[in-house]
Design a protein around this motif. Structure first.
Motif, mmCIF file in Angstrom:
data_model
loop_
_atom_site.group_PDB
_atom_site.id
_atom_site.type_symbol
_atom_site.label_atom_id
_atom_site.label_comp_id
_atom_site.label_asym_id
_atom_site.label_seq_id
_atom_site.Cartn_x
_atom_site.Cartn_y
_atom_site.Cartn_z
ATOM 1 N N MET A 155 23.739 54.148 -23.585
ATOM 2 C CA MET A 155 22.606 55.142 -22.991
ATOM 3 C C MET A 155 22.902 55.875 -22.187
ATOM 4 O O MET A 155 22.653 57.076 -22.056
ATOM 5 N N ILE A 156 23.747 55.419 -20.927
ATOM 6 C CA ILE A 156 24.252 56.128 -19.964
ATOM 7 C C ILE A 156 25.127 57.186 -20.573
ATOM 8 O O ILE A 156 25.148 58.434 -19.992
ATOM 9 N N SER A 157 26.132 57.104 -21.233
ATOM 10 C CA SER A 157 27.076 57.893 -21.723
ATOM 11 C C SER A 157 26.363 59.113 -22.703
ATOM 12 O O SER A 157 26.698 60.175 -22.575
ATOM 13 N N ARG A 158 25.406 58.528 -23.338
ATOM 14 C CA ARG A 158 24.799 59.669 -24.110
ATOM 15 C C ARG A 158 23.815 60.421 -23.290
ATOM 16 O O ARG A 158 23.834 61.625 -23.387
ATOM 17 N N LEU A 159 23.073 59.983 -22.370
ATOM 18 C CA LEU A 159 22.388 60.948 -21.454
ATOM 19 C C LEU A 159 23.360 61.912 -20.845
ATOM 20 O O LEU A 159 22.922 63.003 -20.679
ATOM 21 N N LEU A 160 24.395 61.389 -20.007
ATOM 22 C CA LEU A 160 25.634 62.248 -19.407
ATOM 23 C C LEU A 160 25.859 63.429 -20.512
ATOM 24 O O LEU A 160 25.791 64.613 -20.072
ATOM 25 N N LEU A 176 24.865 67.444 -19.709
ATOM 26 C CA LEU A 176 25.900 68.355 -19.477
ATOM 27 C C LEU A 176 25.761 69.347 -20.678
ATOM 28 O O LEU A 176 25.859 70.552 -20.414
ATOM 29 N N ALA A 177 25.589 69.074 -21.928
ATOM 30 C CA ALA A 177 25.235 70.029 -22.978
ATOM 31 C C ALA A 177 24.127 70.875 -22.603
ATOM 32 O O ALA A 177 24.171 72.138 -22.929
ATOM 33 N N ASP A 191 23.767 75.269 -22.296
ATOM 34 C CA ASP A 191 23.161 76.017 -23.466
ATOM 35 C C ASP A 191 21.912 76.792 -22.819
ATOM 36 O O ASP A 191 20.977 76.227 -22.440
ATOM 37 N N PRO A 192 22.006 78.093 -22.915
ATOM 38 C CA PRO A 192 21.057 78.848 -22.487
ATOM 39 C C PRO A 192 19.705 78.923 -22.956
ATOM 40 O O PRO A 192 18.743 79.075 -22.444
ATOM 41 N N ASN A 219 23.787 60.328 -12.174
ATOM 42 C CA ASN A 219 22.888 60.336 -11.076
ATOM 43 C C ASN A 219 23.397 61.730 -10.434
ATOM 44 O O ASN A 219 22.369 62.214 -9.954
ATOM 45 N N TYR A 220 24.571 61.929 -10.146
ATOM 46 C CA TYR A 220 25.165 63.160 -9.405
ATOM 47 C C TYR A 220 24.808 64.434 -10.282
ATOM 48 O O TYR A 220 24.593 65.421 -9.656
ATOM 49 N N VAL A 221 24.904 64.494 -11.487
ATOM 50 C CA VAL A 221 24.665 65.489 -12.322
ATOM 51 C C VAL A 221 22.975 65.879 -12.063
ATOM 52 O O VAL A 221 22.623 66.932 -11.989
ATOM 53 N N MET A 222 22.352 64.746 -12.377
ATOM 54 C CA MET A 222 20.809 65.103 -12.216
ATOM 55 C C MET A 222 20.462 65.391 -10.693
ATOM 56 O O MET A 222 19.447 66.462 -10.504
ATOM 57 N N ALA A 223 21.198 65.146 -9.894
ATOM 58 C CA ALA A 223 20.777 65.671 -8.353
ATOM 59 C C ALA A 223 21.281 67.008 -8.153
ATOM 60 O O ALA A 223 20.555 67.597 -7.322
ATOM 61 N N THR A 224 21.982 67.426 -8.854
ATOM 62 C CA THR A 224 22.556 68.918 -8.759
ATOM 63 C C THR A 224 22.293 69.690 -10.077
ATOM 64 O O THR A 224 23.035 70.736 -10.165
#
Ligand code: WCA
Length: 380
Positions: free
Chosen positions: A33-38, A42-43, A47-48, A94-99
């Motif tokens: 689940m974590i890999s999938r969310l990441l 990111l995708a 994606d505009p 967590n880092y991707v979400m925070a930024t």
């Protein structure tokens, strides 16, 4: 394939709705689940056509934490490094979400614990309801509040973060809103309508999103015995601002003799039942977090969690998991047993690199375009 059914994706024009879907395990986050969310986050960022991401949980929980038992099995079999991979991906998420450059709206309509906080609190909008139960219960599990909690807990008013992080105290939706862990409170009966409105947003401008959610926001009064009332907050600040865990407990005991009160007795009991090593590293982690950006917090927490998993200093994570999640006797046998036995030099070691390990590396977080100065990732 499992990860596809464990994180459901709905495409609603420019909005993506992700649903954590392991309701029997209270949506505990497994590696897939974590890999999938990441991968999805990111995708969507690239994606505009995607303007907004909504994250929610199936059933009575948003997410009750990381899926602890498989990682603990690996540790017992001497394969703690597999656990390190789990935490590396989780902290990166967590880092991707925070930024994140687009708004994330998390709908916290149920249990939110540990890793569940990590995938929501860092995001821009956190909606609590009358069903929300929030906690960082790691010290009872032989762990410490991780997933960037040393960043977000240390930023709560006064010493409320130390209180929440050390005692594992449960907060309801009104308390989450009052202390800033939630940004909005919406009654669960309005969530479907809110979601439908959010799907029409057509923009990543947070003020547009905020206006939509504001229309559904309800004023909530704190419950009568809330820890967020001024009187209790004063006690929390007086006691949890102390330098050491021993001093915090002594200060609470002094308060209890002056004015015996259910809340103080419950708080002292929670601290005395938790892992001494967890309490000490948690306090130090939250204190260091006050001065660090979210990236630095996650890098430091990664060192700490690798030491916890390696188990050289203490095996409390395996014992805590047994007592809370496997045997459910809620009677862990901690080692070291007493706070006095957990010396400062032992605490220090959790904050150092994991030496003597071939191929072990610090968590590496890439610079991100929209990184606010306060959230910068830099080497320790
Ligand atoms: C208060 C809870 C949330 C609800 O209690 P309940 O309403 O009585 O429900 P149950 O306890 O019966 O939970 C329903 C099912 O969900 C399972 N579950 C409930 N949390 C979980 C869960 N975090 N995992 C994996 N199954 C779970 C739980 O084991 C049980 O499975 P089963 O006995 O097969 O029906 C209770 O389940 C509970 O205390 N859960 C643990 C909460 C907790 O400590 N969360 C972890 C925070 S720390 C964190 O995220 C760390 C992750 C981690 C990851 C790897 C590591 O090596 C180390 C750490």
């Amino acid at each position: 394939m499992a990860s596809q059914s464990q994180v459901l994706v709905e495409v609603k024009s420019s909005v993506r709705i992700l649903t954590l879907n392991r309701p029997k395990q209270l949506n505990a986050l497994c590696f897939n689940m974590i890999s999938r969310l990441l991968q999805l986050f990111l995708a969507y960022e690239k994606d505009p056509s995607v303007k907004l991401v909504i994250l929610k949980g199936q059933g009575r929980a948003f997410c009750a934490g990381g899926d602890v038992p498989p990682v603990v099995n690996n540790i017992v079999q001497g394969k703690w490094r597999l656990g390190a991979d789990f935490f590396r991906d989780q902290y990166t998420l967590n880092y991707v979400m925070a930024t994140y450059s687009k708004p994330q709206v998390s709908i916290l309509n149920g249990i939110v614990m540990g890793a569940g906080a990590g995938v929501s609190i860092h995001g821009r909008f956190r909606i609590a309801t009358e069903n929300t139960v929030f906690a960082m219960p790691e010290t009872a599990l032989g762990l410490f509040p991780d997933v960037g909690a040393s960043y977000f807990l240390s930023r709560l008013p006064g010493f409320f973060g130390e209180y929440v992080g050390l005692t594992g105290a449960r907060l309801d939706g009104a308390e989450m809103l009052a202390c800033g862990l939630a940004t909005h409170f919406v009654l669960s009966s309005s969530l479907d309508a809110l979601e439908a409105d959010l799907c029409k947003v057509g923009s990543s401008d947070p003020s547009f999103v905020s206006t939509i959610i504001d229309a559904y926001t309800q004023h909530q009064y704190l419950k009568q015995k809330s820890a967020y009332y001024r009187q209790v907050l004063d006690v929390i600040d007086r006691c949890f601002s102390r330098r050491t865990v021993e001093e915090i407990i002594s200060a609470l005991e002094r308060e209890a003799t002056q004015e015996p009160d259910d809340w103080i007795l419950t708080t002292i009991r929670a601290l005395k039942k938790s892992s001494p090593s967890s309490l000490k590293i948690s306090l130090r982690s939250i204190r260091e977090g006050r001065l660090q950006g979210v990236g630095q917090c996650l890098i430091r927490e990664y060192r700490m969690v690798c030491h916890v998993m390696k188990g050289d200093l203490s095996k409390d994570l395996v014992e805590g998991c047994r007592a809370i999640l496997i045997d459910k006797d809620r009677n862990p046998k901690w080692e070291p047993k007493r706070l006095d036995d957990m010396k400062d030099n032992m605490v220090d070691q959790y904050f150092e690199r994991v030496e003597e390990e071939e191929r072990w590396e610090d968590l590496k977080l890439s610079p991100r375009n929209n990184l606010r100065a306060s959230k910068i990732a830099s080497k320790l």
